[in-house]
Design a protein around this motif. Structure first.
Motif, PDB file in Angstrom:
ATOM      1  N   THR A  73       5.971   5.614 -11.814  1.00 39.81           N
ATOM      2  CA  THR A  73       7.313   5.803 -12.383  1.00 39.81           C
ATOM      3  C   THR A  73       7.489   5.000 -13.660  1.00 39.81           C
ATOM      4  OG1 THR A  73       8.266   6.257 -10.200  1.00 39.81           O
ATOM      5  CG2 THR A  73       9.779   5.551 -11.939  1.00 39.81           C
ATOM      6  N   LEU A  74       7.055   3.744 -13.645  1.00 40.11           N
ATOM      7  CA  LEU A  74       7.154   2.910 -14.848  1.00 40.11           C
ATOM      8  C   LEU A  74       6.377   3.537 -15.999  1.00 40.11           C
ATOM      9  CD1 LEU A  74       7.874   0.260 -16.364  1.00 40.11           C
ATOM     10  CD2 LEU A  74       5.791  -0.728 -15.383  1.00 40.11           C
ATOM     11  N   LEU A  75       5.158   3.956 -15.723  1.00 41.08           N
ATOM     12  CA  LEU A  75       4.329   4.515 -16.790  1.00 41.08           C
ATOM     13  C   LEU A  75       4.894   5.827 -17.314  1.00 41.08           C
ATOM     14  CD1 LEU A  75       0.776   3.765 -15.330  1.00 41.08           C
ATOM     15  CD2 LEU A  75       2.013   2.501 -17.105  1.00 41.08           C
ATOM     16  N   GLU A  76       5.422   6.664 -16.430  1.00 40.49           N
ATOM     17  CA  GLU A  76       5.987   7.946 -16.862  1.00 40.49           C
ATOM     18  C   GLU A  76       7.173   7.751 -17.797  1.00 40.49           C
ATOM     19  OE1 GLU A  76       6.862   9.798 -13.171  1.00 40.49           O
ATOM     20  OE2 GLU A  76       4.752  10.250 -12.723  1.00 40.49           O
ATOM     21  N   GLU A  77       7.918   6.671 -17.590  1.00 34.01           N
ATOM     22  CA  GLU A  77       9.052   6.392 -18.482  1.00 34.01           C
ATOM     23  C   GLU A  77       8.595   6.147 -19.909  1.00 34.01           C
ATOM     24  OE1 GLU A  77      10.871   3.067 -16.597  1.00 34.01           O
ATOM     25  OE2 GLU A  77      11.925   4.269 -15.080  1.00 34.01           O
ATOM     26  N   HIS A  78       7.316   5.824 -20.077  1.00 30.65           N
ATOM     27  CA  HIS A  78       6.755   5.564 -21.405  1.00 30.65           C
ATOM     28  C   HIS A  78       5.671   6.581 -21.748  1.00 30.65           C
ATOM     29  CE1 HIS A  78       8.821   1.627 -21.811  1.00 30.65           C
ATOM     30  NE2 HIS A  78       8.731   1.627 -20.492  1.00 30.65           N
ATOM     31  N   THR A  79       5.724   7.732 -21.086  1.00 29.22           N
ATOM     32  CA  THR A  79       4.778   8.840 -21.287  1.00 29.22           C
ATOM     33  C   THR A  79       3.326   8.374 -21.186  1.00 29.22           C
ATOM     34  OG1 THR A  79       4.781   8.626 -23.719  1.00 29.22           O
ATOM     35  CG2 THR A  79       6.439  10.087 -22.732  1.00 29.22           C
ATOM     36  N   LEU A  80       3.073   7.547 -20.194  1.00 29.00           N
ATOM     37  CA  LEU A  80       1.733   7.043 -19.936  1.00 29.00           C
ATOM     38  C   LEU A  80       1.306   7.433 -18.527  1.00 29.00           C
ATOM     39  CD1 LEU A  80       2.144   3.418 -21.360  1.00 29.00           C
ATOM     40  CD2 LEU A  80       0.961   5.321 -22.478  1.00 29.00           C
ATOM     41  N   ALA A  81       0.009   7.332 -18.274  1.00 27.85           N
ATOM     42  CA  ALA A  81      -0.548   7.577 -16.950  1.00 27.85           C
ATOM     43  C   ALA A  81      -1.397   6.383 -16.534  1.00 27.85           C
ATOM     44  CB  ALA A  81      -1.393   8.845 -16.950  1.00 27.85           C
ATOM     45  N   ARG A  82      -1.752   6.338 -15.276  1.00 26.13           N
ATOM     46  CA  ARG A  82      -2.557   5.247 -14.727  1.00 26.13           C
ATOM     47  C   ARG A  82      -3.827   5.011 -15.559  1.00 26.13           C
ATOM     48  NH1 ARG A  82      -6.188   2.743 -13.981  1.00 26.13           N
ATOM     49  NH2 ARG A  82      -7.307   2.014 -12.129  1.00 26.13           N
ATOM     50  N   GLU A  83      -4.440   6.062 -16.058  1.00 27.84           N
ATOM     51  CA  GLU A  83      -5.691   5.946 -16.809  1.00 27.84           C
ATOM     52  C   GLU A  83      -5.503   5.278 -18.173  1.00 27.84           C
ATOM     53  OE1 GLU A  83      -4.490   8.723 -15.440  1.00 27.84           O
ATOM     54  OE2 GLU A  83      -5.791   8.687 -13.657  1.00 27.84           O
ATOM     55  N   ASP A  84      -4.262   5.200 -18.649  1.00 24.80           N
ATOM     56  CA  ASP A  84      -4.000   4.548 -19.940  1.00 24.80           C
ATOM     57  C   ASP A  84      -3.987   3.031 -19.834  1.00 24.80           C
ATOM     58  OD1 ASP A  84      -3.594   6.965 -21.475  1.00 24.80           O
ATOM     59  OD2 ASP A  84      -1.690   7.194 -20.412  1.00 24.80           O
ATOM     60  N   VAL A  85      -3.908   2.494 -18.619  1.00 21.71           N
ATOM     61  CA  VAL A  85      -3.820   1.040 -18.413  1.00 21.71           C
ATOM     62  C   VAL A  85      -5.227   0.478 -18.246  1.00 21.71           C
ATOM     63  CG1 VAL A  85      -2.924  -0.793 -16.945  1.00 21.71           C
ATOM     64  CG2 VAL A  85      -1.565   1.275 -17.329  1.00 21.71           C
ATOM     65  N   THR A  86      -5.564  -0.488 -19.088  1.00 19.56           N
ATOM     66  CA  THR A  86      -6.898  -1.099 -19.023  1.00 19.56           C
ATOM     67  C   THR A  86      -6.872  -2.538 -18.541  1.00 19.56           C
ATOM     68  OG1 THR A  86      -6.747  -1.753 -21.360  1.00 19.56           O
ATOM     69  CG2 THR A  86      -7.769   0.374 -20.866  1.00 19.56           C
TER      70      THR A  86
ATOM     71  N   ALA B 289       0.818  -1.219   0.000  1.00 13.22           N
ATOM     72  CA  ALA B 289       0.000   0.000   0.000  1.00 13.22           C
ATOM     73  C   ALA B 289       0.847   1.263   0.000  1.00 13.22           C
ATOM     74  CB  ALA B 289      -0.931  -0.016   1.212  1.00 13.22           C
ATOM     75  N   GLU B 290       1.998   1.206   0.669  1.00 13.98           N
ATOM     76  CA  GLU B 290       2.852   2.383   0.772  1.00 13.98           C
ATOM     77  C   GLU B 290       3.597   2.695  -0.519  1.00 13.98           C
ATOM     78  OE1 GLU B 290       6.722   3.993   3.363  1.00 13.98           O
ATOM     79  OE2 GLU B 290       5.769   2.076   3.882  1.00 13.98           O
ATOM     80  N   HIS B 291       4.025   1.661  -1.239  1.00 14.19           N
ATOM     81  CA  HIS B 291       4.971   1.880  -2.338  1.00 14.19           C
ATOM     82  C   HIS B 291       4.412   1.688  -3.740  1.00 14.19           C
ATOM     83  CE1 HIS B 291       8.464   2.160   0.338  1.00 14.19           C
ATOM     84  NE2 HIS B 291       7.979   1.118   1.006  1.00 14.19           N
ATOM     85  N   LEU B 292       3.381   0.868  -3.908  1.00 10.82           N
ATOM     86  CA  LEU B 292       3.029   0.399  -5.245  1.00 10.82           C
ATOM     87  C   LEU B 292       2.609   1.525  -6.183  1.00 10.82           C
ATOM     88  CD1 LEU B 292       2.655  -1.956  -7.189  1.00 10.82           C
ATOM     89  CD2 LEU B 292       0.337  -2.253  -6.287  1.00 10.82           C
ATOM     90  N   ALA B 293       1.776   2.443  -5.723  1.00  8.49           N
ATOM     91  CA  ALA B 293       1.282   3.493  -6.619  1.00  8.49           C
ATOM     92  C   ALA B 293       2.423   4.313  -7.211  1.00  8.49           C
ATOM     93  CB  ALA B 293       0.308   4.400  -5.867  1.00  8.49           C
ATOM     94  N   GLY B 294       3.389   4.659  -6.385  1.00 10.03           N
ATOM     95  CA  GLY B 294       4.519   5.439  -6.882  1.00 10.03           C
ATOM     96  C   GLY B 294       5.363   4.675  -7.873  1.00 10.03           C
ATOM     97  N   ASP B 295       5.550   3.363  -7.630  1.00 11.78           N
ATOM     98  CA  ASP B 295       6.360   2.558  -8.545  1.00 11.78           C
ATOM     99  C   ASP B 295       5.672   2.386  -9.890  1.00 11.78           C
ATOM    100  OD1 ASP B 295       8.507   2.160  -6.776  1.00 11.78           O
ATOM    101  OD2 ASP B 295       7.443   0.533  -5.776  1.00 11.78           O
ATOM    102  N   VAL B 296       4.359   2.151  -9.868  1.00  7.69           N
ATOM    103  CA  VAL B 296       3.617   2.037 -11.121  1.00  7.69           C
ATOM    104  C   VAL B 296       3.665   3.361 -11.883  1.00  7.69           C
ATOM    105  CG1 VAL B 296       1.313   1.744 -12.125  1.00  7.69           C
ATOM    106  CG2 VAL B 296       2.113   0.167 -10.355  1.00  7.69           C
TER     107      VAL B 296
END
Length: 359
Positions: free
Chosen positions: A261-274, A252-259
């Motif tokens: 970071t991964l998405l930002e490296e590919h110019t994506l956001a959480r809303e782009d993942v389906t 709960a503490e770490h996962l959102a930030g890690d996800v």
């Protein structure tokens, strides 16, 4: 870039109802009625309906030594691994002789030579296939295995990689141990294997239009100060589970930030993942992931269904969820997915996937 071409899964024997397993294993864990009652409560709240086990239920009472359990891991595990590999290669339309890189992972048994060496002869792999056996990553290894095979294929774009995971968790049950960690483990974990075929971008099976997602990248996360949260204590009797109630809090503490970071490296956001391919770790893990990533019931339905049907398969678990996702959902062309799992360390591995848009 690499492409994930096919997944094969294998399960031993028939599916045993959860109650039958607890009725058999419970007396081996404790003679204390209070602890047996605690095990029954864990069983009923787990969400697991059935599990597959490496041995017939009646044989677990005679499994009294680490040496015997490990011998069974080698023999039964090799058979399951072979089945999973054959299924994956057949679905991919790729011959065993064309595999260039083989990554094998498990955390429920040990051998030297490792099981991947036996697979070379059994499957008909080339004698010069590059092999990399892995031990110790635990439940995260299915996701980490995809990431590491992808890393290899980025440097060898014409090659074929094969990941194989086998976990016989039932062979690690600790007799006479009625600790909460061992009771939880005994109520959640099952046995199984999985294999994944990936190819580099220059391989014919990696062409646009082939079924299966591209692997775009990955992120590895190790959380300092959490080494006592998850893993094994190695005893004379084998592998004793180390499982802390605080593990979901780490997620709960770490996962959102890690996800992010991964998405930002590919110019994506959480809303782009389906599509979310989440390790089937258990109810509290599901809740922690859903809370951290703001997911709804539909996002985790495949993971929950897989967990109910076979339990937690350690490193094979997320690969079974992946197989079910590809079979059931058929993610929309052009969509993105994140595959994720957690393991000892505590660590997480995240893999970014993309399904090709229609030409």
């Amino acid at each position: 870039m690499s492409r994930l071409v096919a997944v094969g899964t294998a399960l031993p024997g028939r599916a045993h109802p959860q109650q039958d397993i607890i009725d058999t294993i419970g007396p081996l864990l404790s003679a204390d009625p209070a602890r047996r009652a605690a095990l029954a409560r864990l069983q009923h709240s787990s969400g697991v309906r059935t599990r597959h086990l490496a041995l017939p239920l009646e044989e677990y009472g005679a499994l009294t030594s680490f040496g015997r359990a490990n011998d069974l891991f080698i023999s039964e595990g090799t058979t399951l691994a072979e089945q999973a590999c054959r299924t994956a290669l057949s679905r991919a339309g790729i011959e065993a002789v064309d595999v260039d890189f083989l990554l094998f992972t498990s955390v429920t048994g040990i051998s030297a030579p490792s099981i991947d060496a036996a697979l070379v002869g059994r499957l008909g792999l080339r004698s010069d296939v590059r092999r990399l056996p892995s031990f110790g990553l635990g439940c995260v290894a299915g996701a980490a295995g995809i990431a590491r095979v992808h890393d290899y294929l980025v440097g060898h774009p014409e090659h074929v990689g094969l990941l194989v995971s086998v976990e016989l968790c039932s062979l690690t049950f600790q007799r006479g141990d009625d600790s909460t960690a061992n009771l939880v483990s005994s109520a959640l974990f099952g046995d199984g294997a999985a294999a994944v075929v990936l190819v580099g971008r220059s391989h014919p099976a990696g062409r646009v239009g082939r079924r299966g997602p591209e692997v775009l990248g990955s992120r590895s996360c190790l959380y300092p100060g959490t080494a006592d949260q998850l893993g094994w204590h190695i005893r004379d009797t084998g592998f004793a589970i180390m499982l802390s109630a605080g593990l979901p809090d780490v997620i709960a503490e770490h996962l959102a930030g890690d996800v992010a970071t991964l998405l930002e490296e590919h110019t994506l956001a959480r809303e782009d993942v389906t599509t979310w391919v989440v390790h089937a770790g258990g109810p509290r893990i599901f809740d922690a992931v859903a809370g951290a990533l703001d997911l709804d019931d539909r996002d985790l339905q495949v993971s929950r269904d897989c967990f109910a049907a076979v339990g937690n398969l350690s490193s094979s678990s997320v690969l079974h969820v992946l197989a079910d996702t590809l079979e059931r959902n058929g993610p929309a062309p052009g969509s993105y997915g994140v595959l994720l799992a957690f393991g000892p360390g505590v660590c997480a591995e995240l893999v970014l996937l993309r399904w090709e848009a229609e030409p």
